[in-house]
Design a protein around this motif. Structure first.
Motif, mmCIF file in Angstrom:
data_model
loop_
_atom_site.group_PDB
_atom_site.id
_atom_site.type_symbol
_atom_site.label_atom_id
_atom_site.label_comp_id
_atom_site.label_asym_id
_atom_site.label_seq_id
_atom_site.Cartn_x
_atom_site.Cartn_y
_atom_site.Cartn_z
ATOM 1 N N VAL A 127 -45.132 43.187 54.586
ATOM 2 C CA VAL A 127 -46.346 42.758 53.891
ATOM 3 C C VAL A 127 -47.021 43.947 53.217
ATOM 4 C CG1 VAL A 127 -48.624 41.727 54.173
ATOM 5 C CG2 VAL A 127 -46.669 40.794 55.422
ATOM 6 N N PHE A 128 -47.141 45.081 53.923
ATOM 7 C CA PHE A 128 -47.739 46.279 53.354
ATOM 8 C C PHE A 128 -46.632 47.227 52.911
ATOM 9 C CE2 PHE A 128 -51.236 44.620 55.819
ATOM 10 C CZ PHE A 128 -52.322 44.846 54.994
ATOM 11 N N GLN A 129 -46.801 47.772 51.703
ATOM 12 C CA GLN A 129 -45.832 48.678 51.126
ATOM 13 C C GLN A 129 -46.502 49.998 50.747
ATOM 14 O OE1 GLN A 129 -42.229 47.976 50.133
ATOM 15 N NE2 GLN A 129 -42.725 46.719 51.908
ATOM 16 N N ALA A 130 -45.825 51.100 51.020
ATOM 17 C CA ALA A 130 -46.287 52.418 50.583
ATOM 18 C C ALA A 130 -45.308 52.953 49.553
ATOM 19 C CB ALA A 130 -46.386 53.375 51.763
ATOM 20 N N GLY A 131 -45.842 53.584 48.519
ATOM 21 C CA GLY A 131 -45.005 54.148 47.477
ATOM 22 C C GLY A 131 -45.705 55.299 46.792
ATOM 23 N N PHE A 132 -45.160 55.703 45.654
ATOM 24 C CA PHE A 132 -45.746 56.804 44.892
ATOM 25 C C PHE A 132 -45.523 56.565 43.406
ATOM 26 C CE2 PHE A 132 -41.359 57.934 45.623
ATOM 27 C CZ PHE A 132 -40.952 58.494 44.416
ATOM 28 N N ILE A 133 -46.344 57.234 42.609
ATOM 29 C CA ILE A 133 -46.266 57.129 41.147
ATOM 30 C C ILE A 133 -46.301 58.527 40.546
ATOM 31 C CG2 ILE A 133 -47.564 56.479 39.064
ATOM 32 C CD1 ILE A 133 -48.429 53.953 40.500
ATOM 33 N N VAL A 134 -45.451 58.769 39.564
ATOM 34 C CA VAL A 134 -45.566 59.929 38.687
ATOM 35 C C VAL A 134 -45.457 59.413 37.258
ATOM 36 C CG1 VAL A 134 -44.696 61.628 40.329
ATOM 37 C CG2 VAL A 134 -43.090 60.406 38.878
ATOM 38 N N GLY A 135 -46.223 60.012 36.353
ATOM 39 C CA GLY A 135 -46.181 59.511 34.992
ATOM 40 C C GLY A 135 -46.895 60.401 34.009
ATOM 41 N N ALA A 136 -46.843 59.996 32.762
ATOM 42 C CA ALA A 136 -47.507 60.698 31.674
ATOM 43 C C ALA A 136 -47.979 59.671 30.661
ATOM 44 C CB ALA A 136 -46.567 61.706 31.014
ATOM 45 N N ALA A 137 -49.084 60.003 29.974
ATOM 46 C CA ALA A 137 -49.643 59.066 28.996
ATOM 47 C C ALA A 137 -50.315 59.836 27.865
ATOM 48 C CB ALA A 137 -50.653 58.134 29.665
ATOM 49 N N TYR A 138 -50.490 59.158 26.760
ATOM 50 C CA TYR A 138 -51.250 59.669 25.615
ATOM 51 C C TYR A 138 -52.510 58.835 25.489
ATOM 52 C CZ TYR A 138 -52.625 60.772 20.828
ATOM 53 O OH TYR A 138 -53.338 61.161 19.726
ATOM 54 N N ARG A 139 -53.647 59.512 25.363
ATOM 55 C CA ARG A 139 -54.937 58.823 25.266
ATOM 56 C C ARG A 139 -55.610 59.161 23.943
ATOM 57 N NH1 ARG A 139 -56.493 54.815 28.041
ATOM 58 N NH2 ARG A 139 -55.751 55.915 29.914
#
Length: 204
Positions: free
Chosen positions: A143-155
């Motif tokens: 039911v509960f999940q742990a994860g991670f995010i890496v990313g890049a964006a232009y604003r």
């Protein structure tokens, strides 16, 4: 993991309350998801989407480092084909990423943890003769999940942004299964008011 999720949520709200400026926004996008790990043999990419709201909090006038908390719906899962039997599993999550962003000029680099709560799932198994079965129970899934995010964006200056993210899993999709969620995401976002635009001092 539930207690970690609640602690992270409380900590995030506390930090946002202490911020000099908090900007509300929205985010939506498309991703390709699948399962990784030793128990994921044969899993193929499944298209899906994500949509939700964001809060971006700065703690100084330059806003070079900001904290971004998000509340998202995300449809993940995978598909597989084995001996003419096709399986397609869609997992529906509410997700809370808490990301540290480094902002310079129009570039945003981000990384941080993500916690998810499974709200529904549907697995469709189709047999070679055209018959199929649907399964909607979440029994046996984490039911509960742990994860991670890496990313890049232009604003852009007007608040519109677009970017790419890699979303990896830490906990198993189902206990002791060895399968973890993974998604590669492309997204659009919009901030309803502007943060200060941090600029490089190189060459000055």
């Amino acid at each position: 993991m539930k207690h970690i999720f609640l602690l992270l949520l409380l900590t995030g709200f506390t930090i946002i309350a202490r911020a000099q400026q908090t900007v509300v926004g929205m985010r939506g996008g498309f991703h390709l998801s699948t399962y990784t790990g030793p128990g994921s043999g044969g899993s193929q990419l499944l298209p899906g989407g994500t949509v939700g709201i964001t809060t971006t909090s700065s703690f100084n006038s330059l806003a070079i480092l900001v904290l971004q908390a998000e509340l998202l719906y995300s449809g993940k899962g995978a598909k597989a084909l084995d001996n003419g039997i096709a399986a397609r599993q869609r997992l529906h999550y509410l997700e809370l990423p808490v990301l540290l962003q480094y902002r310079i000029n129009h570039l945003e680099l981000e990384a941080g943890p993500q916690f998810g709560f499974l709200v529904a799932q549907r697995t469709k198994v189709t047999y070679p003769n055209g018959s199929y079965k649907d399964y909607t129970t979440t029994s046996g899934l984490g039911v509960f999940q742990a994860g991670f995010i890496v990313g890049a964006a232009y604003r852009a200056k007007g608040g519109l942004g677009f970017g790419l993210r890699y979303n990896g899993g830490i906990s198993d999709m189902a206990p002791y299964s060895g399968e973890k969620n993974m998604a590669v995401q492309g997204h659009l976002s919009y901030l309803f008011s502007a943060l200060p635009m941090a600029t490089s001092t190189a060459g000055k």
